[in-house]
Design an enzyme around this catalytic site. Structure first.
Site: not given
Length: 117
Positions: A37, A40
């Protein structure tokens, strides 16, 4: 002077003891993210900087990698996207946010939830 708060890694095996049980003693901030991600990876250094400004007795910062069996925890808390950051107090979720946020937003999020304890 802050105690350079360090995150703890949690998994499905220790989630109850390290997040739910500990949240009866102090605010627990849980970062649920995934290695693949991009948001993230962008949030991680910002979140690490912000939580480092707090003492260990003020909050516990936990990280959960959403993969394999750990996805059950993401499902339990109806996580729809990554990263999702959840605040726990006394065993229950009290607040959350999704995606990348600013330093200021993160300080406000933590301080707002510390005030609920």
């Amino acid at each position: 002077m802050p105690n350079n708060l360090i995150s703890i890694e949690v998994s499905i095996d220790n989630f109850q003891s390290l997040v739910i049980d500990k949240s009866h003693d102090q605010l627990v901030i849980l970062d649920i993210s995934a290695q693949w991600c991009s948001p993230c990876r962008a949030l991680e250094p910002i979140l690490n900087e912000v939580v480092a400004a707090y003492n260990k007795d003020e909050l516990l910062f936990a990280k959960l990698e959403a993969e394999d069996e750990n996805m059950k925890i993401a499902g339990r808390f109806s996580v729809r996207g990554f990263p999702t950051v959840i605040a726990f107090i006394r065993g229950v979720e009290v607040d959350r946010f999704h995606s990348v946020k600013t330093h200021e937003f993160l300080h406000e999020f933590i301080n707002r939830n510390k005030g609920k304890f």
